[in-house]
Design a protein around this motif. Structure first.
Motif, mmCIF file in Angstrom:
data_model
loop_
_atom_site.group_PDB
_atom_site.id
_atom_site.type_symbol
_atom_site.label_atom_id
_atom_site.label_comp_id
_atom_site.label_asym_id
_atom_site.label_seq_id
_atom_site.Cartn_x
_atom_site.Cartn_y
_atom_site.Cartn_z
ATOM 1 N N SER A 118 22.287 -53.915 68.452
ATOM 2 C CA SER A 118 21.530 -54.534 67.608
ATOM 3 C C SER A 118 22.178 -55.853 67.147
ATOM 4 C CB SER A 118 21.183 -53.693 66.393
ATOM 5 O OG SER A 118 20.352 -52.630 66.744
ATOM 6 N N LEU A 119 23.325 -55.805 67.146
ATOM 7 C CA LEU A 119 24.147 -56.898 66.597
ATOM 8 C C LEU A 119 24.886 -57.753 67.563
ATOM 9 C CD1 LEU A 119 26.186 -55.509 63.749
ATOM 10 C CD2 LEU A 119 24.290 -56.955 63.489
ATOM 11 N N ASN A 120 24.638 -57.415 68.972
ATOM 12 C CA ASN A 120 25.018 -58.014 70.241
ATOM 13 C C ASN A 120 26.636 -57.939 70.124
ATOM 14 O OD1 ASN A 120 22.694 -58.498 71.605
ATOM 15 N ND2 ASN A 120 22.248 -60.123 70.302
ATOM 16 N N LEU A 121 27.351 -57.127 69.776
ATOM 17 C CA LEU A 121 28.726 -56.774 69.657
ATOM 18 C C LEU A 121 29.458 -56.466 70.814
ATOM 19 C CD1 LEU A 121 29.100 -55.279 66.192
ATOM 20 C CD2 LEU A 121 29.285 -57.862 66.834
ATOM 21 N N GLU A 122 30.668 -56.960 71.178
ATOM 22 C CA GLU A 122 31.576 -56.157 71.781
ATOM 23 C C GLU A 122 32.819 -55.606 71.042
ATOM 24 O OE1 GLU A 122 34.721 -56.965 75.700
ATOM 25 O OE2 GLU A 122 33.214 -58.530 75.213
ATOM 26 N N PHE A 123 32.752 -54.098 70.882
ATOM 27 C CA PHE A 123 33.859 -53.831 70.330
ATOM 28 C C PHE A 123 35.176 -54.075 70.536
ATOM 29 C CE2 PHE A 123 30.472 -50.191 69.272
ATOM 30 C CZ PHE A 123 30.476 -50.650 68.035
ATOM 31 N N THR A 124 35.328 -54.363 71.862
ATOM 32 C CA THR A 124 36.920 -54.519 72.511
ATOM 33 C C THR A 124 37.167 -55.806 72.759
ATOM 34 O OG1 THR A 124 36.073 -53.614 74.403
ATOM 35 C CG2 THR A 124 37.111 -51.799 72.823
ATOM 36 N N LEU A 125 37.331 -57.087 71.974
ATOM 37 C CA LEU A 125 37.721 -58.334 72.413
ATOM 38 C C LEU A 125 39.173 -58.471 72.487
ATOM 39 C CD1 LEU A 125 35.320 -60.177 69.629
ATOM 40 C CD2 LEU A 125 34.917 -59.679 72.130
ATOM 41 N N PRO A 126 39.645 -59.328 73.755
ATOM 42 C CA PRO A 126 41.028 -59.401 73.670
ATOM 43 C C PRO A 126 41.554 -60.104 72.629
ATOM 44 C CG PRO A 126 39.921 -59.802 75.884
ATOM 45 C CD PRO A 126 38.718 -59.505 74.550
ATOM 46 N N GLU A 127 42.817 -59.584 72.299
ATOM 47 C CA GLU A 127 43.821 -59.995 71.039
ATOM 48 C C GLU A 127 43.028 -59.958 69.740
ATOM 49 O OE1 GLU A 127 45.528 -63.807 71.930
ATOM 50 O OE2 GLU A 127 45.816 -63.478 74.090
ATOM 51 N N VAL A 128 41.875 -59.306 69.942
ATOM 52 C CA VAL A 128 41.376 -58.921 68.412
ATOM 53 C C VAL A 128 41.439 -57.335 68.111
ATOM 54 C CG1 VAL A 128 39.246 -59.016 67.035
ATOM 55 C CG2 VAL A 128 39.914 -60.874 68.337
ATOM 56 N N SER A 129 40.979 -56.572 69.088
ATOM 57 C CA SER A 129 40.838 -55.162 68.909
ATOM 58 C C SER A 129 40.681 -54.635 70.523
ATOM 59 C CB SER A 129 39.873 -54.526 67.871
ATOM 60 O OG SER A 129 39.834 -53.214 68.212
ATOM 61 N N GLN A 130 41.445 -53.680 70.809
ATOM 62 C CA GLN A 130 41.159 -53.056 72.158
ATOM 63 C C GLN A 130 40.999 -51.417 71.881
ATOM 64 O OE1 GLN A 130 41.358 -54.434 75.574
ATOM 65 N NE2 GLN A 130 40.418 -55.670 74.115
ATOM 66 N N SER A 131 40.643 -51.088 70.772
ATOM 67 C CA SER A 131 40.360 -49.693 70.292
ATOM 68 C C SER A 131 39.172 -49.825 69.340
ATOM 69 C CB SER A 131 41.685 -48.971 69.740
ATOM 70 O OG SER A 131 42.686 -49.223 70.439
ATOM 71 N N LEU A 132 38.408 -48.401 69.663
ATOM 72 C CA LEU A 132 37.403 -48.069 68.639
ATOM 73 C C LEU A 132 37.623 -46.696 68.091
ATOM 74 C CD1 LEU A 132 34.457 -48.660 67.572
ATOM 75 C CD2 LEU A 132 33.634 -47.491 69.520
ATOM 76 N N ILE A 133 37.775 -46.656 66.748
ATOM 77 C CA ILE A 133 37.866 -45.728 66.126
ATOM 78 C C ILE A 133 36.346 -45.019 65.439
ATOM 79 C CG2 ILE A 133 38.918 -44.421 64.092
ATOM 80 C CD1 ILE A 133 41.403 -46.548 64.372
ATOM 81 N N ILE A 134 36.010 -43.873 65.906
ATOM 82 C CA ILE A 134 34.827 -43.231 65.261
ATOM 83 C C ILE A 134 35.393 -42.196 64.292
ATOM 84 C CG2 ILE A 134 33.019 -41.900 65.980
ATOM 85 C CD1 ILE A 134 32.878 -43.099 68.589
#
Length: 252
Positions: A118-134
């Motif tokens: 819905s937000l056109n997001l990528e959860f894992t952007l290089p040098e920003v975050s490579q992990s998704l915590i649920i």
């Protein structure tokens, strides 16, 4: 046979093809009440017995499964999103094991992935975050102390926080105590991918204020992290001209 099917995050056409086919063949469907889009029940065939598990206990749910199995009927247990996340399916499966009733799982699209779309997001952007915590705040169901919001916040990874809409002031407090800046981007997505979806980008500090201003009290997901504003990230090396893969040589 019992099939545990993930209904997807909201939109009726976001159920998997396999899940839809199970629904079309089912003799009995037990669905997770208001959390499942009722349009999905239109896939059920004429004569299918349909039960709303919101009004049922675990024992009553299993009783219907057992009754259907004794009649050699097919049951679909339709859970919201993907049943492996906060689906309370293990307790059902353990009872079915005791009763020697076979079952199978069919995955679904969880709310965090519907929200990302819905937000056109990528959860894992290089040098920003490579992990998704649920994760979630503790409510009627407790959370192990080692999995507190504060402890996860230390990592500054992307977070998808379920089942916490009624506790946003406390959630913000814990996120900040754990290490996030007050101005860290956050998003509040109400009923992601449903026709009545609402989505708001704000900050950790303004989560509760945003919810109050828009009368959001439940059925919303919280996303936290710098990926929400997708700035200051590095491009993926996968498509770089000077990066060689099994399928592509370096291009000068």
């Amino acid at each position: 046979m019992v099939y545990f099917v993930g209904a997807g995050c909201g939109a009726a056409d976001l159920i998997t093809v396999r899940g839809m086919r199970f629904l079309q063949k089912a003799d009995v469907v037990i669905y997770a009440g208001s959390l499942v889009n009722p349009e999905l029940l239109d896939y059920a065939k004429a004569g299918c017995k349909i039960f709303n598990s919101a009004t049922m206990t675990l024992e009553e749910v299993v009783s219907e499964m057992k009754s259907a199995e004794e009649k050699n009927l097919m049951t679909v247990r339709l859970h919201t999103g993907d049943q492996s996340i906060y689906g309370a399916v293990r307790e059902q499966m353990d009872v079915l094991d005791q009763l020697n009733i076979p079952y199978e799982s069919c995955p679904g699209v969880s709310a965090c992935f519907g929200a990302a779309s819905s937000l056109n997001l990528e959860f894992t952007l290089p040098e920003v975050s490579q992990s998704l915590i649920i994760t979630r705040m503790e409510g009627k169901t407790s959370v192990p102390e080692k999995e507190s919001i504060q402890s996860f916040s230390i990592h500054h990874a992307t977070m998808a926080i379920y089942l916490s809409t009624s506790m946003l002031e406390e959630l913000s407090k814990r996120l900040i105590e754990g290490g996030y800046e007050k101005t860290t981007p956050a998003a509040l997505i109400y009923k992601a991918t449903w026709p009545e979806e609402k989505r708001f980008v704000c900050t950790i500090e303004s989560l509760a204020e945003t919810a109050k201003a828009n009368n959001i009290t439940k059925t919303a997901l919280v996303l936290v992290g710098d990926v929400i504003t997708h700035s200051n990230y590095a491009k993926s090396r996968l498509y770089a001209a000077d990066f060689e893969t099994e399928f592509r040589k370096i291009k000068k």
